[in-house]
Design an enzyme around this catalytic site. Structure first.
Site, mmCIF file in Angstrom:
data_model
loop_
_atom_site.group_PDB
_atom_site.id
_atom_site.type_symbol
_atom_site.label_atom_id
_atom_site.label_comp_id
_atom_site.label_asym_id
_atom_site.label_seq_id
_atom_site.Cartn_x
_atom_site.Cartn_y
_atom_site.Cartn_z
ATOM 1 N N GLY A 39 -30.087 24.470 5.463
ATOM 2 C CA GLY A 39 -31.416 25.211 5.242
ATOM 3 C C GLY A 39 -32.423 24.651 5.944
ATOM 4 N N HIS A 40 -32.018 22.977 6.231
ATOM 5 C CA HIS A 40 -33.049 22.422 6.981
ATOM 6 C C HIS A 40 -33.451 21.968 8.116
ATOM 7 C CE1 HIS A 40 -33.552 22.270 2.306
ATOM 8 N NE2 HIS A 40 -34.815 21.889 2.607
ATOM 9 N N PHE A 41 -33.343 22.415 9.301
ATOM 10 C CA PHE A 41 -33.669 23.737 9.025
ATOM 11 C C PHE A 41 -32.763 24.225 10.987
ATOM 12 C CE2 PHE A 41 -37.674 21.756 8.554
ATOM 13 C CZ PHE A 41 -37.912 22.347 7.330
ATOM 14 N N ILE A 46 -32.806 18.387 9.946
ATOM 15 C CA ILE A 46 -33.238 17.669 9.356
ATOM 16 C C ILE A 46 -33.533 17.091 8.349
ATOM 17 C CG2 ILE A 46 -35.439 17.854 11.063
ATOM 18 C CD1 ILE A 46 -37.249 18.010 8.835
#
Length: 121
Positions: A39-41, A46
């Site tokens: 979820g990042h991203f 990252i």
């Protein structure tokens, strides 16, 4: 029988070098399977800053067998984004008298991020 919880460290191939009683260097590659990338991203993952601090704490526990004195995070500095495939060296310094921890993530020998967890003074 209670199942054992897995650790984010389980997917990392760690090269832990204790360089002194209160210092250590840990080299590893940030693999895409590391849970912190979820979820990042999407499309451009990252490693979030709070996840970097958490990794430093987990690795300090592995090296010295204990947690920092508190969850207070201070003096955070981010110079470069850390992404899957990056080969990093994490430098740790433990302060036994206060239970504090300092960390520096390095990419190609240059600091990418750094901070303190717990009390240093």
């Amino acid at each position: 029988m209670t199942p054992t919880a897995s650790s984010p460290l389980d997917v990392l191939d760690l090269d832990i070098r204790r360089t002194g009683e209160t210092t250590a260097e840990i080299a590893f590659t940030l693999v895409p399977e590391l849970i912190y990338f979820d979820g990042h991203f999407p499309g451009q993952p990252i490693l979030p800053g709070v996840s970097q601090a958490h990794l430093a704490v987990l690795l300090a526990e592995r090296v010295w067998g204990g947690w920092p004195s508190s969850a207070t995070i201070s003096r955070l500095k981010f110079r470069r984004v850390l992404a899957p495939g990056d080969v990093v060296v994490l430098e740790l310094r433990h302060y036994p008298s206060t239970g504090g921890l300092s960390f520096v993530f390095k990419l190609n020998g240059s600091p990418a991020s750094q901070g303190d967890v717990g009390d240093l003074a």
